[in-house]
Design a protein around this motif. Structure first.
Motif, PDB file in Angstrom:
ATOM      1  N   VAL A 544       0.832  -1.206   0.000  1.00 34.65           N
ATOM      2  CA  VAL A 544       0.000   0.000   0.000  1.00 34.65           C
ATOM      3  C   VAL A 544       0.863   1.252   0.000  1.00 34.65           C
ATOM      4  N   ALA A 545       1.916   1.279   0.806  1.00 32.03           N
ATOM      5  CA  ALA A 545       2.808   2.435   0.836  1.00 32.03           C
ATOM      6  C   ALA A 545       3.419   2.680  -0.533  1.00 32.03           C
ATOM      7  N   ARG A 546       3.793   1.615  -1.231  1.00 31.35           N
ATOM      8  CA  ARG A 546       4.334   1.766  -2.589  1.00 31.35           C
ATOM      9  C   ARG A 546       3.284   2.357  -3.528  1.00 31.35           C
ATOM     10  N   ILE A 547       2.051   1.865  -3.437  1.00 34.27           N
ATOM     11  CA  ILE A 547       0.972   2.368  -4.291  1.00 34.27           C
ATOM     12  C   ILE A 547       0.734   3.854  -4.052  1.00 34.27           C
ATOM     13  N   VAL A 548       0.749   4.253  -2.789  1.00 30.10           N
ATOM     14  CA  VAL A 548       0.510   5.655  -2.439  1.00 30.10           C
ATOM     15  C   VAL A 548       1.600   6.547  -3.048  1.00 30.10           C
ATOM     16  N   GLY A 549       2.849   6.115  -2.966  1.00 28.99           N
ATOM     17  CA  GLY A 549       3.938   6.899  -3.531  1.00 28.99           C
ATOM     18  C   GLY A 549       3.887   6.966  -5.038  1.00 28.99           C
ATOM     19  N   GLU A 550       3.625   5.844  -5.683  1.00 25.84           N
ATOM     20  CA  GLU A 550       3.538   5.832  -7.148  1.00 25.84           C
ATOM     21  C   GLU A 550       2.361   6.677  -7.636  1.00 25.84           C
ATOM     22  N   ALA A 551       1.279   6.698  -6.866  1.00 28.95           N
ATOM     23  CA  ALA A 551       0.106   7.480  -7.257  1.00 28.95           C
ATOM     24  C   ALA A 551       0.414   8.972  -7.281  1.00 28.95           C
ATOM     25  N   ALA A 552       1.269   9.440  -6.367  1.00 28.22           N
ATOM     26  CA  ALA A 552       1.632  10.860  -6.349  1.00 28.22           C
ATOM     27  C   ALA A 552       2.376  11.241  -7.620  1.00 28.22           C
ATOM     28  N   ALA A 553       3.303  10.388  -8.049  1.00 22.78           N
ATOM     29  CA  ALA A 553       4.048  10.665  -9.277  1.00 22.78           C
ATOM     30  C   ALA A 553       3.123  10.634 -10.492  1.00 22.78           C
ATOM     31  N   THR A 554       2.198   9.677 -10.508  1.00 21.37           N
ATOM     32  CA  THR A 554       1.256   9.589 -11.628  1.00 21.37           C
ATOM     33  C   THR A 554       0.355  10.807 -11.689  1.00 21.37           C
ATOM     34  N   ALA A 555      -0.111  11.285 -10.536  1.00 22.18           N
ATOM     35  CA  ALA A 555      -0.956  12.482 -10.513  1.00 22.18           C
ATOM     36  C   ALA A 555      -0.218  13.675 -11.109  1.00 22.18           C
ATOM     37  N   GLY A 556       1.077  13.814 -10.793  1.00 21.05           N
ATOM     38  CA  GLY A 556       1.859  14.902 -11.372  1.00 21.05           C
ATOM     39  C   GLY A 556       1.942  14.807 -12.884  1.00 21.05           C
ATOM     40  N   ARG A 557       2.122  13.593 -13.409  1.00 24.65           N
ATOM     41  CA  ARG A 557       2.191  13.432 -14.865  1.00 24.65           C
ATOM     42  C   ARG A 557       0.847  13.690 -15.519  1.00 24.65           C
ATOM     43  N   LEU A 558      -0.244  13.280 -14.873  1.00 21.15           N
ATOM     44  CA  LEU A 558      -1.562  13.526 -15.452  1.00 21.15           C
ATOM     45  C   LEU A 558      -1.825  15.012 -15.640  1.00 21.15           C
ATOM     46  N   LEU A 559      -1.389  15.821 -14.681  1.00 20.34           N
ATOM     47  CA  LEU A 559      -1.652  17.256 -14.754  1.00 20.34           C
ATOM     48  C   LEU A 559      -0.614  18.003 -15.575  1.00 20.34           C
ATOM     49  N   PHE A 560       0.660  17.609 -15.446  1.00 23.59           N
ATOM     50  CA  PHE A 560       1.731  18.448 -16.000  1.00 23.59           C
ATOM     51  C   PHE A 560       2.633  17.725 -16.987  1.00 23.59           C
ATOM     52  N   GLY A 561       2.241  16.538 -17.400  1.00 23.21           N
ATOM     53  CA  GLY A 561       3.006  15.829 -18.412  1.00 23.21           C
ATOM     54  C   GLY A 561       4.429  15.550 -17.948  1.00 23.21           C
TER      55      GLY A 561
END
Length: 581
Positions: A544-561
Motif C-alpha cells: 500500500v505504501a508503494r501504491i501511495v507513492g507511485e500514485a503521487a508521481a502519476t498524478a503529477g504526470r496527469l496534470l503536468f506531463g
C-alpha cells in the motif's frame, strides 16, 4: 458504455444502458426497473462492472451508499450534479448551451441526508418527493443533462483536460461515499482517556470539567472580576480592558503578543475549551458509531474544488485526540502527506524550471535557501506564502522581490491572476475549473470609485475590494490546481488498492474491519487536502505504501506531463494516527 441510474421511486431505480455518445441501447432503450434491494440490481451491477462501464447518476452521495450497503463497489461513475457545476462555470465551456441555459434544477444544491435517528440508518435519504415525479421524466431529464455535458466538453477549447477533471471529480465522490461508509477507526475508550487527561473527569451537563474550571478561576482572579465568563468574548474583552490589557479582540494571535499574568491561563483555557466544544464527550457520542467516525465529506464543497465536510469537523482533528485513531487488530494505517504541495503546484503551473529544480529531491524551502535566494527556511516559507496569498507588507513584502528575481515565471503567474481578479475577470485552474465573478455589489463599488469626481473614500473602498478579489484569484489558481492534483492522487491510490485487493488475500488474522465490501481489503479512510490515511491488513502495508507513492508521481504526470517537478511524500506505516507525525 454508460449505465444511467435514475431514482423512479424511493425504493426503485431505473437502469438504462447508453452507448459512448449517450444514445440508448437495447430493445427500445427503455431500461430496467429494479428495487434497490432486488437481487437483479446486484446481478446487473456485477455483470457490468468488469466491462469498463461508467455509471451515470445525479448524485453519488444519494445512490452509491445504497450499493455499498449491498456490498457492491463501482470503479467509475459520472456525477451529473458535480460535473454540471464545473461545466456551468468553466471558461472553457462558456459558449456552450449548458453554460448559457437559464438556471434550473441542476443548479440547485443536492439533497441533504436527514439526520440519523434511532429508527434510521446512516444513509437514509429524505428525497422530498422528488423520486415520485415519474420514472420516465426523471430518466429523460437525466439523459438530456448528460448529453448536454458531453456536448459542452466536446466543443470546449480543452476537452482532454475537462474530461480528466470530470472523471477526477466523480471518482472523488465515490471515494467520499466510501470513506463515510467505511469510517475512520476510532476508539471511544481511548478518546475518553485522552479527554480526561487534558480536561479532567467529565463534568455534569452545564458544568465545566475540572481543568477548565480551575483556569476560569485563575482568569477571574488575574482580572479582578469574579463574574466574567471566559466563554463570552464581549464580557472577556471588557474585563481585559478594565484590567489595563488594551486589546480589540480576544483571539489568541493578538493575546500572544501581550505580557500580563492573565495571558497564560487564558490561552490555555481557550485551547482546552476548543477541544471540549469541538471534540469533547458530546462530539464523541454523536459521531463515533461502533468505533468508527463517519464524517460526511462534500467533494467540491469549496469554490476552488477543495473538499468540505458537513458536521463532525473531519478536516480539523487536533493532535490531542489523534491517539484515539487506532487501526483494527491485524491492520495498520498508511499515512501520507505531500510536502510543500501548493508551491510545487505553482512551479509546475507556471513552468518555472528554476523553482522546480530548487525542490527536486529535497524540501523545497530548503532548496530555495540553498539557491541563495533567502537566508532561512522560515524566510523561504513566508515569502512563498506571500506570493500565493498576496501578502505585501512585513517580512513577506521585504522578501518577495528576491523571490521574484529568482523565480520570475512563478511570480508573474500569480501577479497576472491577481490583476485579472482586480479587473473582475475570471481565472482557471490547470484542468479548467474557473473562479466565480465578483457579485453586483462589488461591481457597483468599482463603478462608483471610477466615476468622475468620485471622492477619496469611494476610491479607497473600490481599491480595497479590488485588491481583496485579486488576492482571491491569485490563490484560486494554485489552491484549485492543488485540489485537482489531490483528486488524481486519491483516484490513483484507489485504483491501485482495487488491483491489489483483487490480486492478494490478506491474512486471516485481519478479519475484523469496516462493514460491507471493505471488511478485508485496504481502503481509504481519511483525506485532508494533501494528506491521506489508508486502513490496510498488516500483510499488505508495504504494498500500500508503494501504491501511495507511485500514485503521487502519476498524478503529477496527469496534470503536468513531463514537466520536471517532484511531488515527494512523507509516508509512514503506523498503528495509531498519533504516531504518524
Amino acid at each position: 458504455m454508460y449505465i444511467l441510474v435514475t431514482r423512479t421511486r424511493p425504493d426503485r431505480v431505473r437502469l438504462r444502458e447508453l452507448d459512448a455518445d449517450g444514445a440508448p441501447t437495447g430493445p427500445a432503450g427503455t431500461g430496467t426497473d429494479v428495487t434497490l434491494s432486488d437481487a437483479a440490481f446486484a446481478v446487473h451491477a456485477r455483470a457490468r462492472e468488469d466491462g469498463g462501464v461508467r455509471w451515470v447518476w445525479e448524485d453519488t452521495a444519494e445512490i452509491y451508499p445504497l450499493l455499498l450497503r449491498a456490498r457492491l463497489r463501482v470503479q467509475r461513475c459520472h456525477d451529473l450534479r458535480l460535473c454540471h457545476a464545473i461545466l456551468r462555470n468553466s471558461a472553457l465551456t462558456g459558449a456552450s448551451a449548458l453554460a448559457n441555459a437559464p438556471a434550473g434544477r441542476w443548479d440547485a444544491p443536492a439533497a441533504v441526508p436527514r439526520p440519523e435517528t434511532a429508527g434510521s440508518t446512516l444513509f437514509d435519504m429524505d428525497l422530498g418527493g422528488a423520486a415520485e415525479a415519474g420514472g420516465e421524466t426523471q430518466d429523460e431529464d437525466a439523459r438530456t443533462e448528460f448529453l448536454a455535458q458531453l456536448a459542452a466538453v466536446a466543443a470546449s477549447a480543452e476537452p482532454g483536460r475537462l474530461r480528466l477533471l470530470l472523471a477526477a471529480e466523480s471518482v472523488g465522490a465515490l471515494i467520499a461515499a466510501e470513506m463515510q461508509f467505511a469510517g475512520l477507526p476510532w476508539r471511544s475508550a481511548i478518546h475518553d482517556t485522552l479527554l480526561t487527561a487534558e480536561l479532567g473527569p467529565r463534568a455534569a451537563t452545564g458544568q465545566r470539567p475540572a481543568r477548565l474550571e480551575a483556569l476560569a478561576v485563575r482568569i477571574r482572579n488575574e482580572l479582578g472580576d469574579q463574574t466574567v465568563n471566559p466563554d463570552s468574548p464581549p464580557e472577556l474583552l471588557r474585563a481585559l480592558n478594565r484590567a489595563g490589557v488594551q486589546v480589540t479582540t480576544t483571539r489568541a494571535w493578538e493575546l500572544e503578543k501581550l505580557s500580563h499574568p492573565v495571558i497564560e491561563p487564558l490561552l490555555r483555557y481557550k485551547k482546552l475549551a476548543r477541544l471540549q466544544s469541538a471534540n469533547g464527550w458530546y462530539w464523541m457520542e454523536t459521531w463515533i458509531v461502533d468505533d468508527r467516525f463517519h464524517p460526511e465529506y462534500l467533494p467540491g464543497g469549496v469554490v476552488t474544488g477543495r473538499w468540505a465536510t458537513r458536521g463532525g469537523g473531519a478536516l480539523q482533528l487536533p493532535r490531542q485526540i489523534r491517539g484515539a485513531v487506532v487501526a483494527d487488530p491485524g491492520w495498520r494505517f498508511v499515512v501520507a502527506d505531500a510536502a510543500q504541495l501548493e508551491p510545487r503546484i505553482l512551479a509546475a503551473l507556471s513552468a518555472d524550471t528554476a523553482m522546480a529544480s530548487a525542490g527536486r529531491g529535497t524540501d523545497l524551502y530548503a532548496g530555495i535557501v540553498a539557491s541563495g535566494v533567502v537566508e532561512t527556511r522560515a524566510h523561504a516559507k513566508v515569502a512563498m506564502l506571500g506570493a500565493m496569498y498576496g501578502a505585501t507588507s512585513g517580512e513577506s513584502g521585504r522578501l518577495l522581490p528576491r523571490l521574484a528575481r529568482a523565480y520570475p515565471r512563478a511570480l508573474a503567474l500569480t501577479e497576472s491572476a491577481a490583476r485579472a481578479g482586480e479587473r473582475g475577470d475570471i481565472v482557471s485552474t490547470r484542468l479548467g475549473r474557473s473562479s466565480p465573478r465578483p457579485g453586483p455589489d462589488w461591481q457597483d463599488e468599482q463603478a462608483r470609485g471610477s466615476e468622475d469626481g468620485a471622492g477619496s473614500a469611494a476610491q479607497r473602498r473600490a481599491r480595497s475590494q479590488a485588491g481583496d478579489w485579486g488576492r482571491f484569484t491569485r490563490n484560486f489558481i494554485v489552491q484549485g490546481t492543488a485540489a485537482e492534483w489531490a483528486l488524481c492522487w486519491m483516484a490513483e491510490i484507489r485504483k491501485g488498492l482495487w488491483a491489489l485487493s483483487s490480486a492478494a488475500a490478506p491474512e486471516s488474522g485481519a478479519a475484523r474491519s469496516a462493514p460491507g465490501p471493505f471488511a478485508s481489503v485496504p481502503h481509504l479512510v481519511f483525506f485532508l487536502h494533501d494528506e491521506v490515511i489508508v486502513h490496510t491488513p498488516a500483510a499488505l502495508a508495504d504494498d500500500v505504501a508503494r501504491i501511495v507513492g507511485e500514485a503521487a508521481a502519476t498524478a503529477g504526470r496527469l496534470l503536468f506531463g513531463d514537466f520536471p517537478v517532484d511531488f515527494p511524500l512523507t509516508c509512514v506505516v503506523v498503528d495509531s494516527y498519533a504516531d504518524a507525525k
